[in-house]
Every structure is written in structure tokens, then in C-alpha cells.
Design a protein around this motif. Structure first.
Motif, short mmCIF file in Angstrom:
data_model
loop_
_atom_site.label_atom_id
_atom_site.label_comp_id
_atom_site.label_asym_id
_atom_site.label_seq_id
_atom_site.Cartn_x
_atom_site.Cartn_y
_atom_site.Cartn_z
N HIS A 71 -25.06 24.73 -47.17
CA HIS A 71 -23.74 25.12 -46.64
C HIS A 71 -23.97 26.23 -45.63
O HIS A 71 -24.65 27.23 -45.91
CB HIS A 71 -22.86 25.61 -47.77
CG HIS A 71 -21.59 26.28 -47.33
ND1 HIS A 71 -20.68 25.67 -46.50
CD2 HIS A 71 -21.09 27.50 -47.61
CE1 HIS A 71 -19.67 26.51 -46.29
NE2 HIS A 71 -19.90 27.63 -46.94
N VAL A 72 -23.43 26.05 -44.42
CA VAL A 72 -23.51 27.10 -43.39
C VAL A 72 -22.52 28.19 -43.79
O VAL A 72 -21.33 27.94 -43.95
CB VAL A 72 -23.19 26.55 -41.99
CG1 VAL A 72 -23.21 27.68 -40.96
CG2 VAL A 72 -24.18 25.45 -41.62
N LYS A 73 -23.04 29.42 -43.95
CA LYS A 73 -22.21 30.55 -44.35
C LYS A 73 -21.25 30.92 -43.22
O LYS A 73 -21.65 31.02 -42.07
CB LYS A 73 -23.06 31.76 -44.68
CG LYS A 73 -24.04 31.54 -45.82
CD LYS A 73 -24.95 32.74 -45.94
CE LYS A 73 -26.13 32.44 -46.81
NZ LYS A 73 -27.12 33.52 -46.78
N ALA A 74 -19.99 31.13 -43.56
CA ALA A 74 -18.98 31.53 -42.57
C ALA A 74 -19.16 33.01 -42.24
O ALA A 74 -19.38 33.83 -43.13
CB ALA A 74 -17.58 31.30 -43.11
N HIS A 75 -19.12 33.32 -40.97
CA HIS A 75 -19.11 34.71 -40.52
C HIS A 75 -18.71 34.78 -39.06
O HIS A 75 -18.67 33.85 -38.35
CB HIS A 75 -20.41 35.43 -40.78
CG HIS A 75 -21.59 34.96 -40.00
ND1 HIS A 75 -22.30 33.85 -40.36
CD2 HIS A 75 -22.19 35.44 -38.88
CE1 HIS A 75 -23.30 33.68 -39.50
NE2 HIS A 75 -23.24 34.61 -38.60
N CYS A 95 -28.81 31.48 -42.40
CA CYS A 95 -27.43 31.07 -42.14
C CYS A 95 -26.87 30.12 -43.19
O CYS A 95 -25.70 29.75 -43.12
CB CYS A 95 -27.34 30.41 -40.77
SG CYS A 95 -27.78 31.49 -39.40
N THR A 96 -27.71 29.69 -44.14
CA THR A 96 -27.23 28.71 -45.11
C THR A 96 -27.43 29.19 -46.54
O THR A 96 -28.23 30.08 -46.81
CB THR A 96 -27.96 27.36 -44.94
OG1 THR A 96 -29.36 27.53 -45.18
CG2 THR A 96 -27.73 26.77 -43.56
N SER A 97 -26.69 28.57 -47.45
CA SER A 97 -26.87 28.76 -48.88
C SER A 97 -27.03 27.38 -49.51
O SER A 97 -26.74 26.36 -48.88
CB SER A 97 -25.65 29.50 -49.48
OG SER A 97 -24.46 28.82 -49.17
N LEU A 98 -27.52 27.35 -50.75
CA LEU A 98 -27.75 26.08 -51.44
C LEU A 98 -26.69 25.83 -52.50
O LEU A 98 -26.37 26.72 -53.29
CB LEU A 98 -29.14 26.07 -52.08
CG LEU A 98 -30.31 26.14 -51.13
CD1 LEU A 98 -31.62 26.21 -51.93
CD2 LEU A 98 -30.33 24.96 -50.19
#
Length: 159
Positions: A155-159, A140-143
Motif C-alpha cells: 500500500h502506498v502511504k498517503a502523505h 513509500c509503502t507498507s505491507l
């Protein structure tokens, strides 16, 4: 008086323990019916590896509160969206150094078409950030890294 929802809402997300399943919007409903706690949850995505742990933690929370019989139902529709993260949950994420997602609104496909909008640094609020990896410690996250304060963050990915 403590409600069933209050009990379930104490369960922390095992992948981001600074927020609860209620903060994330995973917790849909919780009631006690005839002595049985009935809880409804929705995973962040269909293959979320944290769901077994979340179910076990919910059952433990109810057992600790005196309800040994717990029925946990997982529902997939409507699909979870990052729009369900509460304002409190967004603040907790940011306060812990994790950039919360922006709103997806009614166009659920927008982040897939345009990519996530760049987050702001949760430490200094700078918009001067660069993505280090599309994949973070959880699915659920990216760096990211802030170009102003030079600190890395998730960062929590938006979806």
C-alpha cells in the motif's frame, strides 16, 4: 509532435516500474530551450534513494531522443504529495496489486495524526485487511494482507 514533457513522461519509477514519474507527479515540467532539455522534478521525500536513478533515466531518455544536453533541476517546494498521483497512475498501481493511497486533501497533517486509513485490497476490493508491517520494500509503502482473499499486498502511504 512529441514534446519534452512526453519524452520525460516515459521514464518509469525505478521502485514501482508499473508507473511513470509523470503518473506519480514527480515530473513537474520539461521543455527544450536552445537545444537543451530542461526538466524539473520533485522527490516523493527529501531522502528518496531513487532520485539518482530517476535523473539518469531522464538524461538517457533525452539522449535517446536526440537531446544530449539535459539540465535536471530538483525542487522541494511545494513538497510532493500523494494527491499528485494521477488517476491513471492509481489504476496502474491497483492493477499491479499495489493499493494506491487515498486523498490527503487540504489537511496535509491528517495521515500523521490519524494514521493512514486502511486500504482496500487491490485484488478483491475487500475492506477486511490487516497491516503486516508499516515498512514495505520501499519507504513509500507498507505491507498488508487481505482477510478475504488472504493475499498480501503493498500500500502506498498517503502523505
Amino acid at each position: 509532435m512529441v514534446t519534452a514533457f512526453d519524452i520525460a513522461a516515459t521514464v518509469a519509477d525505478p521502485e514501482m516500474p508499473v508507473v511513470t514519474i509523470a503518473d506519480l507527479g514527480i515530473l513537474r515540467d520539461a521543455v527544450v530551450d536552445g537545444g537543451t532539455a530542461k526538466v524539473t522534478i520533485t522527490p516523493t521525500y527529501s531522502g528518496c534513494p531513487a532520485m539518482d536513478t530517476i535523473r539518469a533515466d531522464i538524461a538517457r531518455a533525452f539522449r535517446d531522443a536526440g537531446y544530449p544536453d539535459v539540465d535536471i533541476t530538483t525542487v522541494y517546494a511545494p513538497a510532493w504529495t500523494t494527491d499528485w498521483i494521477t488517476e491513471s497512475g492509481r489504476r496502474k498501481l491497483a492493477d499491479s496489486g499495489i493499493a494506491p493511497p487515498g486523498p490527503t486533501g487540504s489537511r496535509r497533517d491528517l495521515p500523521l495524526l490519524l494514521g493512514d486509513r486502511s486500504p482496500r485490497c487491490p485484488r478483491c476490493e475487500s475492506a477486511q485487511v490487516s497491516e503486516l508491517s508499516r515498512f514495505g520494500p520501499t519507504a513509500c509503502t507498507s505491507l498488508w494482507r487481505c482477510e478475504s482473499c488472504r493475499e498480501p499486498f503493498e500500500h502506498v502511504k498517503a502523505h
